[in-house]
Design a protein around this motif. Sequence first.
Motif, PDB file in Angstrom:
ATOM      1  N   HIS A  35       1.240  -9.021  -3.168  1.00  0.00           N
ATOM      2  CA  HIS A  35       0.558 -10.235  -3.621  1.00  0.00           C
ATOM      3  C   HIS A  35      -0.538 -10.644  -2.640  1.00  0.00           C
ATOM      4  N   THR A  36      -0.312 -10.370  -1.353  1.00  0.00           N
ATOM      5  CA  THR A  36      -1.344 -10.642  -0.345  1.00  0.00           C
ATOM      6  C   THR A  36      -2.598  -9.827  -0.629  1.00  0.00           C
ATOM      7  N   LYS A  37      -2.398  -8.564  -0.938  1.00  0.00           N
ATOM      8  CA  LYS A  37      -3.541  -7.695  -1.240  1.00  0.00           C
ATOM      9  C   LYS A  37      -4.234  -8.118  -2.522  1.00  0.00           C
ATOM     10  N   ARG A  38      -3.453  -8.551  -3.513  1.00  0.00           N
ATOM     11  CA  ARG A  38      -4.023  -8.942  -4.804  1.00  0.00           C
ATOM     12  C   ARG A  38      -4.912 -10.184  -4.705  1.00  0.00           C
ATOM     13  N   ILE A  39      -4.661 -10.994  -3.695  1.00  0.00           N
ATOM     14  CA  ILE A  39      -5.482 -12.200  -3.539  1.00  0.00           C
ATOM     15  C   ILE A  39      -6.691 -11.944  -2.630  1.00  0.00           C
ATOM     16  N   GLY A  40      -6.859 -10.690  -2.233  1.00  0.00           N
ATOM     17  CA  GLY A  40      -8.028 -10.311  -1.445  1.00  0.00           C
ATOM     18  C   GLY A  40      -7.877 -10.496   0.051  1.00  0.00           C
ATOM     19  N   ARG A  41      -6.626 -10.640   0.517  1.00  0.00           N
ATOM     20  CA  ARG A  41      -6.378 -10.781   1.949  1.00  0.00           C
ATOM     21  C   ARG A  41      -5.848  -9.459   2.496  1.00  0.00           C
ATOM     22  N   ASP A  42      -5.894  -9.327   3.805  1.00  0.00           N
ATOM     23  CA  ASP A  42      -5.421  -8.124   4.486  1.00  0.00           C
ATOM     24  C   ASP A  42      -3.972  -8.331   4.915  1.00  0.00           C
ATOM     25  N   PRO A  43      -3.010  -7.607   4.322  1.00  0.00           N
ATOM     26  CA  PRO A  43      -1.598  -7.800   4.689  1.00  0.00           C
ATOM     27  C   PRO A  43      -1.335  -7.617   6.181  1.00  0.00           C
ATOM     28  N   GLU A  44      -1.963  -6.624   6.759  1.00  0.00           N
ATOM     29  CA  GLU A  44      -1.766  -6.359   8.188  1.00  0.00           C
ATOM     30  C   GLU A  44      -2.216  -7.549   9.025  1.00  0.00           C
ATOM     31  N   GLN A  45      -3.372  -8.107   8.711  1.00  0.00           N
ATOM     32  CA  GLN A  45      -3.894  -9.219   9.494  1.00  0.00           C
ATOM     33  C   GLN A  45      -3.047 -10.469   9.312  1.00  0.00           C
ATOM     34  N   ASP A  46      -2.563 -10.705   8.091  1.00  0.00           N
ATOM     35  CA  ASP A  46      -1.723 -11.879   7.862  1.00  0.00           C
ATOM     36  C   ASP A  46      -0.418 -11.782   8.640  1.00  0.00           C
TER      37      ASP A  46
ATOM     38  N   GLY B 191      -4.328  -6.453 -10.268  1.00  0.00           N
ATOM     39  CA  GLY B 191      -3.677  -5.317  -9.639  1.00  0.00           C
ATOM     40  C   GLY B 191      -2.188  -5.339  -9.932  1.00  0.00           C
ATOM     41  N   THR B 192      -1.605  -4.197 -10.160  1.00  0.00           N
ATOM     42  CA  THR B 192      -0.189  -4.129 -10.523  1.00  0.00           C
ATOM     43  C   THR B 192       0.579  -3.249  -9.547  1.00  0.00           C
ATOM     44  N   THR B 193       1.897  -3.438  -9.537  1.00  0.00           N
ATOM     45  CA  THR B 193       2.760  -2.670  -8.642  1.00  0.00           C
ATOM     46  C   THR B 193       2.708  -1.183  -8.979  1.00  0.00           C
ATOM     47  N   CYS B 194       2.671  -0.368  -7.933  1.00  0.00           N
ATOM     48  CA  CYS B 194       2.758   1.084  -8.116  1.00  0.00           C
ATOM     49  C   CYS B 194       3.557   1.668  -6.961  1.00  0.00           C
ATOM     50  N   THR B 195       3.904   2.929  -7.081  1.00  0.00           N
ATOM     51  CA  THR B 195       4.651   3.614  -6.037  1.00  0.00           C
ATOM     52  C   THR B 195       3.876   3.573  -4.722  1.00  0.00           C
ATOM     53  N   ILE B 196       4.571   3.292  -3.626  1.00  0.00           N
ATOM     54  CA  ILE B 196       3.903   3.237  -2.322  1.00  0.00           C
ATOM     55  C   ILE B 196       3.240   4.576  -2.018  1.00  0.00           C
ATOM     56  N   GLY B 197       1.991   4.507  -1.590  1.00  0.00           N
ATOM     57  CA  GLY B 197       1.206   5.699  -1.327  1.00  0.00           C
ATOM     58  C   GLY B 197       0.252   6.044  -2.446  1.00  0.00           C
ATOM     59  N   HIS B 198       0.423   5.394  -3.606  1.00  0.00           N
ATOM     60  CA  HIS B 198      -0.453   5.647  -4.749  1.00  0.00           C
ATOM     61  C   HIS B 198      -1.442   4.508  -4.972  1.00  0.00           C
ATOM     62  N   GLY B 199      -1.360   3.460  -4.167  1.00  0.00           N
ATOM     63  CA  GLY B 199      -2.210   2.292  -4.369  1.00  0.00           C
ATOM     64  C   GLY B 199      -3.250   2.128  -3.280  1.00  0.00           C
ATOM     65  N   VAL B 200      -3.648   0.872  -3.057  1.00  0.00           N
ATOM     66  CA  VAL B 200      -4.786   0.587  -2.180  1.00  0.00           C
ATOM     67  C   VAL B 200      -4.382   0.033  -0.819  1.00  0.00           C
ATOM     68  N   ILE B 201      -3.092  -0.156  -0.567  1.00  0.00           N
ATOM     69  CA  ILE B 201      -2.659  -0.675   0.736  1.00  0.00           C
ATOM     70  C   ILE B 201      -2.584   0.472   1.740  1.00  0.00           C
ATOM     71  N   ASP B 202      -3.176   0.266   2.900  1.00  0.00           N
ATOM     72  CA  ASP B 202      -3.163   1.276   3.978  1.00  0.00           C
ATOM     73  C   ASP B 202      -1.839   1.149   4.736  1.00  0.00           C
ATOM     74  N   PHE B 203      -0.836   1.888   4.283  1.00  0.00           N
ATOM     75  CA  PHE B 203       0.486   1.769   4.891  1.00  0.00           C
ATOM     76  C   PHE B 203       0.555   2.375   6.275  1.00  0.00           C
ATOM     77  N   VAL B 204      -0.274   3.352   6.573  1.00  0.00           N
ATOM     78  CA  VAL B 204      -0.279   3.916   7.923  1.00  0.00           C
ATOM     79  C   VAL B 204      -0.651   2.834   8.931  1.00  0.00           C
ATOM     80  N   SER B 205      -1.767   2.177   8.692  1.00  0.00           N
ATOM     81  CA  SER B 205      -2.216   1.119   9.590  1.00  0.00           C
ATOM     82  C   SER B 205      -1.237  -0.054   9.599  1.00  0.00           C
ATOM     83  N   PHE B 206      -0.711  -0.412   8.421  1.00  0.00           N
ATOM     84  CA  PHE B 206       0.219  -1.539   8.327  1.00  0.00           C
ATOM     85  C   PHE B 206       1.478  -1.274   9.145  1.00  0.00           C
TER      86      PHE B 206
END
Length: 279
Positions: A188-199, A222-237
């Motif tokens: 939801h953080t990403k969907r509102i245009g914020r950076d999850p890592e920074q928050d 934006g909708t839920t998808c399997t981790i690694g298939h979306g737009v969140i940078d999980f490596v950095s997070f």
Amino acid sequence: MTNRRNFLKAAGIGVAASAIPMFSQAAVLPSTGGKSKFDFDFGVASYTLREFDTATALDMVKRCGVNRVTFKSMHLPLDSDKATIEETVALCNEKGVALYGGGVIYMRSKEDVDQAFEYAKMAQMDMIVGVPNHELLEYVEGKVKEYDIKLAIHNHGPGDKLYPSAESAYVRIKDMDKRMGLCIDIGHTKRIGRDPEQDVKDFFDRVFDIHIKDVTKAEHDGTTCTIGHGVIDFVSFLIAVIKLDYNGTLALEYEAEGKDPLPAMMESFGYVRGVLATL
């Protein structure tokens, strides 16, 4: 051990991890300070398993190699009597799954607050993942002090008039009792245009729980998808979470495919574990 970890970094990323989406852009990872283990746990927010009965849901959690859960009301109704709650806690113990919290629990009146804290107390929960109305925050703070149960306010992104972001909750509770905190939902953080890592970094002193998920795009729809298939940078997070010494739970909340979530749950946990194996 150091040589083995260096080998995993050099060979693991180049061979195994290269087949995973997003890893091609993460061939060189920054140092995480040489940590040999991580302090956080994995969990599941049981809304993920909303189509299944409680026993089946717990079995599915265990099939993911996870032993922590927060229960949504379909798995333990808020108006359950003491006997029902005790039976459910006993079932969790039998299955080897720690029931560490309940939620998301909405609190629109003082009666809702009273019910939530009695419920959490009887179920021996450490925290309530909740959404209290703004005018109830001081009343909730009093209950937090009385019961010694933490409140983690959950953000729901665009369209949420109460707590669209972690910041919108943080500014209201930052001067309250230290047990008043946040459950940051990174999707939801990403969907509102914020950076999850920074928050997570900015509000870390009040981060009690983190709901992990991936989303298809950083927009309202934006909708839920399997981790690694979306737009969140999980490596950095994940690197950020490790550097912060986060010692709470990364709880998967997978909102898609309600009738058959297990394949995506397993793949999501596998992706996250694959990233961590390289750090």
